[in-house]
Design a protein around this motif. Structure first.
Motif, PDB file in Angstrom:
ATOM      1  N   GLN A   1       9.141  -2.307  -6.056  1.00  0.00           N
ATOM      2  CA  GLN A   1       8.929  -2.289  -4.612  1.00  0.00           C
ATOM      3  C   GLN A   1       8.512  -0.900  -4.145  1.00  0.00           C
ATOM      4  OE1 GLN A   1      12.404  -2.488  -1.918  1.00  0.00           O
ATOM      5  NE2 GLN A   1      11.428  -4.293  -0.999  1.00  0.00           N
ATOM      6  N   ALA A   2       9.191   0.129  -4.634  1.00  0.00           N
ATOM      7  CA  ALA A   2       8.889   1.503  -4.230  1.00  0.00           C
ATOM      8  C   ALA A   2       7.494   1.934  -4.677  1.00  0.00           C
ATOM      9  CB  ALA A   2       9.939   2.459  -4.796  1.00  0.00           C
ATOM     10  N   ASN A   3       7.045   1.392  -5.819  1.00  0.00           N
ATOM     11  CA  ASN A   3       5.724   1.727  -6.345  1.00  0.00           C
ATOM     12  C   ASN A   3       4.617   0.828  -5.805  1.00  0.00           C
ATOM     13  OD1 ASN A   3       5.680   3.882  -8.648  1.00  0.00           O
ATOM     14  ND2 ASN A   3       7.553   2.730  -9.018  1.00  0.00           N
ATOM     15  N   ASN A   4       5.000  -0.202  -5.033  1.00  0.00           N
ATOM     16  CA  ASN A   4       4.029  -1.212  -4.565  1.00  0.00           C
ATOM     17  C   ASN A   4       3.352  -1.924  -5.733  1.00  0.00           C
ATOM     18  OD1 ASN A   4       3.628   1.155  -2.181  1.00  0.00           O
ATOM     19  ND2 ASN A   4       3.894  -0.959  -1.474  1.00  0.00           N
ATOM     20  N   PHE A   5       4.099  -2.129  -6.826  1.00  0.00           N
ATOM     21  CA  PHE A   5       3.540  -2.799  -7.997  1.00  0.00           C
ATOM     22  C   PHE A   5       3.576  -4.316  -7.803  1.00  0.00           C
ATOM     23  CE2 PHE A   5       4.356   0.837 -11.266  1.00  0.00           C
ATOM     24  CZ  PHE A   5       3.254   1.506 -10.761  1.00  0.00           C
ATOM     25  N   PHE A   6       2.740  -4.769  -6.904  1.00  0.00           N
ATOM     26  CA  PHE A   6       2.674  -6.187  -6.545  1.00  0.00           C
ATOM     27  C   PHE A   6       2.260  -7.056  -7.744  1.00  0.00           C
ATOM     28  CE2 PHE A   6       0.060  -9.770  -5.001  1.00  0.00           C
ATOM     29  CZ  PHE A   6       0.988 -10.434  -4.225  1.00  0.00           C
ATOM     30  N   ILE A   7       1.288  -6.576  -8.516  1.00  0.00           N
ATOM     31  CA  ILE A   7       0.786  -7.354  -9.651  1.00  0.00           C
ATOM     32  C   ILE A   7       1.877  -7.551 -10.701  1.00  0.00           C
ATOM     33  CG2 ILE A   7      -0.837  -7.357 -11.584  1.00  0.00           C
ATOM     34  CD1 ILE A   7      -2.077  -8.084  -8.876  1.00  0.00           C
ATOM     35  N   GLU A   8       2.629  -6.513 -10.988  1.00  0.00           N
ATOM     36  CA  GLU A   8       3.704  -6.672 -11.972  1.00  0.00           C
ATOM     37  C   GLU A   8       4.790  -7.601 -11.439  1.00  0.00           C
ATOM     38  OE1 GLU A   8       6.673  -4.046 -14.830  1.00  0.00           O
ATOM     39  OE2 GLU A   8       4.731  -3.261 -14.201  1.00  0.00           O
ATOM     40  N   ALA A   9       5.035  -7.559 -10.146  1.00  0.00           N
ATOM     41  CA  ALA A   9       6.016  -8.477  -9.556  1.00  0.00           C
ATOM     42  C   ALA A   9       5.570  -9.921  -9.756  1.00  0.00           C
ATOM     43  CB  ALA A   9       6.190  -8.177  -8.069  1.00  0.00           C
TER      44      ALA A   9
ATOM     45  N   VAL B   1       5.106  -5.645  -1.978  1.00  0.00           N
ATOM     46  CA  VAL B   1       3.773  -5.818  -1.391  1.00  0.00           C
ATOM     47  C   VAL B   1       2.779  -4.811  -1.976  1.00  0.00           C
ATOM     48  CG1 VAL B   1       4.740  -6.718   0.760  1.00  0.00           C
ATOM     49  CG2 VAL B   1       4.298  -4.258   0.523  1.00  0.00           C
ATOM     50  N   PRO B   2       1.496  -5.166  -1.977  1.00  0.00           N
ATOM     51  CA  PRO B   2       0.466  -4.219  -2.437  1.00  0.00           C
ATOM     52  C   PRO B   2       0.238  -3.135  -1.399  1.00  0.00           C
ATOM     53  CG  PRO B   2      -0.546  -6.224  -1.606  1.00  0.00           C
ATOM     54  CD  PRO B   2       0.936  -6.466  -1.590  1.00  0.00           C
ATOM     55  N   VAL B   3      -0.508  -2.112  -1.778  1.00  0.00           N
ATOM     56  CA  VAL B   3      -0.840  -1.057  -0.811  1.00  0.00           C
ATOM     57  C   VAL B   3      -1.903  -1.587   0.143  1.00  0.00           C
ATOM     58  CG1 VAL B   3      -0.240   0.835  -2.353  1.00  0.00           C
ATOM     59  CG2 VAL B   3      -2.570  -0.082  -2.388  1.00  0.00           C
TER      60      VAL B   3
ATOM     61  N   THR C   1      -5.369  -2.234   2.138  1.00  0.00           N
ATOM     62  CA  THR C   1      -6.667  -2.592   1.563  1.00  0.00           C
ATOM     63  C   THR C   1      -7.554  -1.376   1.294  1.00  0.00           C
ATOM     64  OG1 THR C   1      -6.583  -4.724   2.714  1.00  0.00           O
ATOM     65  CG2 THR C   1      -8.718  -4.019   1.862  1.00  0.00           C
ATOM     66  N   SER C   2      -7.595  -0.435   2.224  1.00  0.00           N
ATOM     67  CA  SER C   2      -8.456   0.737   2.053  1.00  0.00           C
ATOM     68  C   SER C   2      -8.077   1.522   0.800  1.00  0.00           C
ATOM     69  CB  SER C   2      -8.376   1.642   3.286  1.00  0.00           C
ATOM     70  OG  SER C   2      -7.040   2.082   3.507  1.00  0.00           O
ATOM     71  N   ARG C   3      -6.785   1.614   0.538  1.00  0.00           N
ATOM     72  CA  ARG C   3      -6.331   2.330  -0.654  1.00  0.00           C
ATOM     73  C   ARG C   3      -6.641   1.521  -1.915  1.00  0.00           C
ATOM     74  NH1 ARG C   3      -0.185   4.248  -2.136  1.00  0.00           N
ATOM     75  NH2 ARG C   3      -0.714   5.423  -4.012  1.00  0.00           N
ATOM     76  N   GLN C   4      -6.590   0.210  -1.812  1.00  0.00           N
ATOM     77  CA  GLN C   4      -6.919  -0.625  -2.965  1.00  0.00           C
ATOM     78  C   GLN C   4      -8.355  -0.376  -3.418  1.00  0.00           C
ATOM     79  OE1 GLN C   4      -5.737  -4.803  -2.976  1.00  0.00           O
ATOM     80  NE2 GLN C   4      -4.320  -4.427  -1.287  1.00  0.00           N
ATOM     81  N   PHE C   5      -9.280  -0.300  -2.481  1.00  0.00           N
ATOM     82  CA  PHE C   5     -10.676  -0.069  -2.832  1.00  0.00           C
ATOM     83  C   PHE C   5     -10.864   1.316  -3.451  1.00  0.00           C
ATOM     84  CE2 PHE C   5     -11.563  -3.494   0.343  1.00  0.00           C
ATOM     85  CZ  PHE C   5     -12.195  -4.358  -0.543  1.00  0.00           C
ATOM     86  N   LYS C   6     -10.095   2.278  -2.967  1.00  0.00           N
ATOM     87  CA  LYS C   6     -10.165   3.629  -3.540  1.00  0.00           C
ATOM     88  C   LYS C   6      -9.659   3.626  -4.976  1.00  0.00           C
ATOM     89  CE  LYS C   6      -8.702   8.395  -2.738  1.00  0.00           C
ATOM     90  NZ  LYS C   6      -7.893   9.321  -1.879  1.00  0.00           N
ATOM     91  N   ILE C   7      -8.569   2.905  -5.221  1.00  0.00           N
ATOM     92  CA  ILE C   7      -8.012   2.807  -6.575  1.00  0.00           C
ATOM     93  C   ILE C   7      -9.025   2.171  -7.527  1.00  0.00           C
ATOM     94  CG2 ILE C   7      -6.308   1.578  -7.987  1.00  0.00           C
ATOM     95  CD1 ILE C   7      -4.316   1.976  -5.654  1.00  0.00           C
ATOM     96  N   MET C   8      -9.635   1.071  -7.100  1.00  0.00           N
ATOM     97  CA  MET C   8     -10.604   0.385  -7.964  1.00  0.00           C
ATOM     98  C   MET C   8     -11.786   1.289  -8.288  1.00  0.00           C
ATOM     99  SD  MET C   8     -10.597  -3.587  -6.602  1.00  0.00           S
ATOM    100  CE  MET C   8     -10.622  -3.252  -4.828  1.00  0.00           C
TER     101      MET C   8
ATOM    102  N   GLU D   1      -3.081   6.305 -14.350  1.00  0.00           N
ATOM    103  CA  GLU D   1      -4.217   5.852 -13.556  1.00  0.00           C
ATOM    104  C   GLU D   1      -4.339   4.329 -13.609  1.00  0.00           C
ATOM    105  OE1 GLU D   1      -7.544   9.377 -13.669  1.00  0.00           O
ATOM    106  OE2 GLU D   1      -7.119   8.347 -15.553  1.00  0.00           O
ATOM    107  N   TYR D   2      -4.130   3.766 -14.804  1.00  0.00           N
ATOM    108  CA  TYR D   2      -4.236   2.309 -14.935  1.00  0.00           C
ATOM    109  C   TYR D   2      -3.160   1.609 -14.109  1.00  0.00           C
ATOM    110  CZ  TYR D   2      -4.403  -2.423 -16.677  1.00  0.00           C
ATOM    111  OH  TYR D   2      -4.486  -3.793 -16.730  1.00  0.00           O
ATOM    112  N   LEU D   3      -1.962   2.165 -14.112  1.00  0.00           N
ATOM    113  CA  LEU D   3      -0.859   1.536 -13.390  1.00  0.00           C
ATOM    114  C   LEU D   3      -1.134   1.406 -11.897  1.00  0.00           C
ATOM    115  CD1 LEU D   3       2.256   3.127 -15.143  1.00  0.00           C
ATOM    116  CD2 LEU D   3       1.500   0.749 -15.277  1.00  0.00           C
ATOM    117  N   LYS D   4      -2.033   2.221 -11.389  1.00  0.00           N
ATOM    118  CA  LYS D   4      -2.373   2.115  -9.964  1.00  0.00           C
ATOM    119  C   LYS D   4      -2.970   0.750  -9.644  1.00  0.00           C
ATOM    120  CE  LYS D   4      -3.159   7.077  -9.251  1.00  0.00           C
ATOM    121  NZ  LYS D   4      -4.160   8.127  -8.943  1.00  0.00           N
ATOM    122  N   LEU D   5      -3.579   0.109 -10.651  1.00  0.00           N
ATOM    123  CA  LEU D   5      -4.158  -1.216 -10.432  1.00  0.00           C
ATOM    124  C   LEU D   5      -3.086  -2.246 -10.100  1.00  0.00           C
ATOM    125  CD1 LEU D   5      -6.801  -1.389 -13.317  1.00  0.00           C
ATOM    126  CD2 LEU D   5      -7.254  -1.092 -10.871  1.00  0.00           C
ATOM    127  N   LEU D   6      -1.849  -1.969 -10.482  1.00  0.00           N
ATOM    128  CA  LEU D   6      -0.755  -2.892 -10.185  1.00  0.00           C
ATOM    129  C   LEU D   6      -0.414  -2.887  -8.704  1.00  0.00           C
ATOM    130  CD1 LEU D   6       1.630  -2.166 -13.209  1.00  0.00           C
ATOM    131  CD2 LEU D   6      -0.219  -3.845 -13.035  1.00  0.00           C
TER     132      LEU D   6
END
Length: 277
Positions: free
Chosen positions: A83-91, A107-109, A111-118, A131-136
């Motif tokens: 939850q603290a990491n916003n690791f929605f995908i792993e959840a 919950v995920p981060v 939307t704007s931050r999601q596009f930056k991560i991708m 860096e990869y874990l940010k995709l979660l």
């Protein structure tokens, strides 16, 4: 099991925490872990990492716990860390594994931050684990779409492809996905696929190599390393390329030792050409 020395360090950490010195408390608990594993210390240290905004440290620490799912205290802390990491995908992967919805909201981060991560992951020339874990942190739709685009991108390395395929498998995605293998577009359904290390064909090839090089540990280590590279390049469609694991293992060993890959000569040449392009 928590030793007497560790208990004393826990007391010192508690005193530091009460006085508002979180960094000192963390150092005491990290020192306690140097004396050996203690779930009690791990849980307290994870708590302090979260207080100190070191969510990534808490994640790496809790993931090393052998009782991640069987110990309710450890599992609850694990979910708080997700939850603290916003690791929605792993959840979502955990929900798929347990076949039930989690009681805690993760919950995920935004939307704007999601596009930056991708964008950052796509442009990275040497992708690290952090860096990869940010995709979660992505939502499910963005993760699936991003994964699909990477799986068909010939400029991306196979290690990233394996990692994304593994997460799609853990998510239990039932959609048909496309993946580029040796320049050819292949299809697979993640929910029906295995993780690479759990694929029966992978395990049989490794087992065959183990039998062949049982008395040569140094060679065995090298052969298994090469097998991981070769099979990783063929994942997640090992079933298309490895029809007989023992024969494949024999030809791989021969190819590495004498450049003669037998009936798999052309396949092995393609794999290594792909590896070093």
């Amino acid at each position: 099991m928590t030793t007497l020395s560790q208990k004393n360090l826990i007391k010192l950490a508690k005193k530091d925490q009460d006085q508002g010195n979180i960094d000192s408390a963390i150092r005491n608990l990290e020192e306690a872990l140097n004396d050996g594993h203690s779930t009690e210390v791990v849980l307290k240290l994870c708590e302090l990492y979260l207080l100190n905004k070191q969510e990534d440290q808490a994640y790496f620490l809790i993931k090393e716990e052998p009782d991640l799912f069987s110990n309710s205290h450890v599992f609850d802390e694990y979910l708080r860390i997700l939850q603290a990491n916003n690791f929605f995908i792993e959840a979502k992967e955990v929900e798929n594994l347990l076949n039930k919805k989690l009681e805690i909201e993760i919950v995920p981060v935004e939307t704007s931050r999601q596009f930056k991560i991708m964008q950052e992951v796509r442009n990275s020339t040497s992708l690290s684990q952090i860096e990869y874990l940010k995709l979660l942190k992505l939502d499910l739709n963005n993760f699936k779409n991003f994964a699909q685009s990477i799986l068909l991108d010939p400029s991306q390395n196979f290690a990233l492809r394996i990692a994304l395929c593994a997460d799609l498998v853990r998510l239990g995605i039932k959609d048909t996905m496309k993946v580029l293998i040796l320049g050819q577009e292949e299809k697979f359904i993640p929910a029906k696929a295995n993780l690479l290390e759990k694929d029966p064909l992978f395990k049989e090839v490794i087992s065959s190599l183990g039998d062949r090089f049982y008395h040569s540990p140094a060679q065995l280590g090298m052969m298994i390393g090469e097998a991981n590279l070769v099979l990783g390049n063929l994942y997640p469609r090992l079933d298309k390329y490895v029809d007989e694991p023992d024969s494949f293992a024999k030809d791989l060993a021969s190819y590495l030792q004498t450049s003669d890959g037998g009936s798999h000569q052309q396949l092995l040449e393609k794999v290594y050409a792909n590896l070093f392009k």
